[in-house]
Design an enzyme around this catalytic site. Structure first.
Site, PDB file in Angstrom:
ATOM      1  N   ASN A 125       0.797  -1.374   0.014  1.00 32.21           N
ATOM      2  CA  ASN A 125      -0.089  -0.252  -0.039  1.00 32.21           C
ATOM      3  C   ASN A 125       1.113   1.284  -0.114  1.00 32.21           C
ATOM      4  O   ASN A 125       0.346   2.136   0.027  1.00 32.21           O
ATOM      5  CB  ASN A 125      -1.006   0.035   1.112  1.00 32.21           C
ATOM      6  CG  ASN A 125      -0.218   0.273   2.412  1.00 32.21           C
ATOM      7  OD1 ASN A 125       0.954  -0.073   2.427  1.00 32.21           O
ATOM      8  ND2 ASN A 125      -1.087   0.092   3.531  1.00 32.21           N
ATOM      9  N   ASN A 165      -5.957 -11.929   7.549  1.00 27.63           N
ATOM     10  CA  ASN A 165      -6.192 -12.201   6.124  1.00 27.63           C
ATOM     11  C   ASN A 165      -5.281 -13.009   5.178  1.00 27.63           C
ATOM     12  O   ASN A 165      -5.803 -13.897   4.298  1.00 27.63           O
ATOM     13  CB  ASN A 165      -6.189 -10.794   5.231  1.00 27.63           C
ATOM     14  CG  ASN A 165      -7.346 -10.159   5.989  1.00 27.63           C
ATOM     15  OD1 ASN A 165      -8.453 -10.464   6.471  1.00 27.63           O
ATOM     16  ND2 ASN A 165      -7.455  -8.715   5.812  1.00 27.63           N
ATOM     17  N   ALA A 170       6.874 -12.714   8.330  1.00 25.34           N
ATOM     18  CA  ALA A 170       8.070 -12.115   8.846  1.00 25.34           C
ATOM     19  C   ALA A 170       7.964 -11.729  10.184  1.00 25.34           C
ATOM     20  O   ALA A 170       7.485 -10.791  10.472  1.00 25.34           O
ATOM     21  CB  ALA A 170       8.461 -11.107   7.830  1.00 25.34           C
ATOM     22  N   TYR A 179       4.811  -2.599  17.713  1.00 21.76           N
ATOM     23  CA  TYR A 179       5.508  -3.707  16.681  1.00 21.76           C
ATOM     24  C   TYR A 179       5.852  -5.004  17.305  1.00 21.76           C
ATOM     25  O   TYR A 179       5.343  -5.904  16.724  1.00 21.76           O
ATOM     26  CB  TYR A 179       6.689  -3.030  16.307  1.00 21.76           C
ATOM     27  CG  TYR A 179       7.579  -3.547  15.408  1.00 21.76           C
ATOM     28  CD1 TYR A 179       7.210  -3.867  14.050  1.00 21.76           C
ATOM     29  CD2 TYR A 179       8.893  -4.249  15.573  1.00 21.76           C
ATOM     30  CE1 TYR A 179       7.920  -4.514  13.255  1.00 21.76           C
ATOM     31  CE2 TYR A 179       9.806  -4.730  14.590  1.00 21.76           C
ATOM     32  CZ  TYR A 179       9.088  -4.987  13.358  1.00 21.76           C
ATOM     33  OH  TYR A 179       9.941  -5.652  12.289  1.00 21.76           O
TER      34      TYR A 179
END
Ligand code: UDP
Length: 327
Positions: free
Chosen positions: A33, A100, A115, A146
């Site tokens: 994106n 998703n 990852a 994170y």
């Protein structure tokens, strides 16, 4: 021709993975994106018929026509400055986005590699870090968005494997560097090289005694590719165990660039891990992998890359709000 979907394909690692899969003869569907990615990283692939790009946010439902053999989930901001700026997107991409991606893998019967990161170990009390170490993470600190999102990513990946028999792989990536890192993403290597090239002093956080272990990107990509093709489901560390303090690293950059400036000390950001070094016993035994490129070689190539960027790139300042990290 095998088909692979790579999320975050316009980013630093995603673009190098795209190169690898093209070289290995795959059809690559690249998704990004472009929040932190950059089309220039994959420009050279756009003309290939076995490469297609989809501008899409993976936190929204992902639709792919036809069959899919592999999915590489690499979409996520990955530098402390990025996730301070966009913490909610950082949380969403590794939680909703991973959900998703796993749902897509399930319907397509595709193997998925996610990852993950050495950040799951937080500020580690065990050194070097083996995969069995559970970590020391502050969920409500600046890195929490994170670290916890990546920990959730690992948990939901295992749940899809155990519940729906999805073929999953988890890589824990340690600090990696190379061409196509963003010059202004705040990470230590582009920060130091950028500063050296601009004639500024190098901003060392704290006294520079904290350590990191830097892996050259081609080694990382080889390790990840081997892991994908292996049959090992639990997390595997991929990184270079060669550990160095940030002060020594700054001195190496000054020497490499011939810059006459000095290292200056700024406040150490909150929760900055004091030490980090991968234990790669598993990767060696399971994958027959270990890094080949030493820091001197890797840094030279990376420096050449940064030097080759247009001059005005070097002086773009909009992302260089280093001070924010120290608040
Ligand atoms: N660092 C530094 N100066 C900078 C940027 C980073 O001294 O301009 C330090 C930072 O405090 C950390 C190390 O370098 O200890 C690596 O930081 P980076 O953001 O590259 O990665 P991470 O902390 O996620 O390993």
């Amino acid at each position: 021709m095998k088909k692979v979907l790579i999320t975050g394909a316009a980013g630093f690692l995603g673009s190098h993975l795209s190169d690898k899969f093209i070289k290995e003869g795959y059809h690559v569907i690249a998704m990004d994106n472009l929040i932190t990615g950059d089309m220039r990283n994959i420009e050279h692939l756009m003309k290939l018929k076995q490469f297609e790009f989809i501008n899409h946010d993976v936190t929204k439902h992902i639709h792919i026509e036809g069959e899919l053999d592999y999915i590489m989930h690499f979409a996520s901001p990955a530098s402390p400055i990025d996730y301070l700026k966009i913490p909610i997107q950082t949380l969403k991409v590794s939680s909703l986005g991973t959900h998703n991606v796993l749902g897509l893998a399930r319907v397509k019967k595709a193997r998925v590699l996610v990852a993950s990161t050495s950040e799951v170990y937080g500020d580690p009390n065990v050194h070097p870090q083996p995969e069995e170490y559970w970590g020391n993470v502050n969920p409500v600190g600046p890195r929490g968005c994170y670290d916890e999102a990546k920990r959730f990513m690992e948990a939901i990946t295992m749940a899809y494997h155990n519940t729906h028999a999805v073929e999953t792989r988890i890589v824990r990536i340690f600090n990696t560097y190379g061409p196509r890192m963003r010059l202004n993403d705040g990470r230590v290597l582009p920060a130091f090289i950028g500063q050296a090239l601009r004639g500024e002093d190098l901003t060392m956080f704290g006294d520079g005694s904290q350590t990191r272990s830097f892996c050259y990107v081609s080694d990382l990509v080889d390790g990840i590719y081997k892991l994908l093709l292996s049959d090992y489901v639990l997390p595997v560390n991929i990184g270079n165990p060669s550990e160095i303090t940030i002060k020594e690293f700054g001195e190496e950059i000054l020497k490499l660039t011939g810059a006459k400036q000095k290292l200056i000390s700024l406040a150490l950001p909150k929760d900055d891990p004091k030490q980090r070094q991968p234990d790669i016993t598993k990767a060696k035994a399971l994958l027959g992998w270990e890094p080949k490129v030493n820091r001197a070689e890797g840094l030279k190539i990376t420096y050449e890359y940064f030097k080759s960027l247009p001059h005005e790139e070097l002086f773009k300042t909009e992302h260089r709000d280093l001070e924010k990290l120290n608040k």
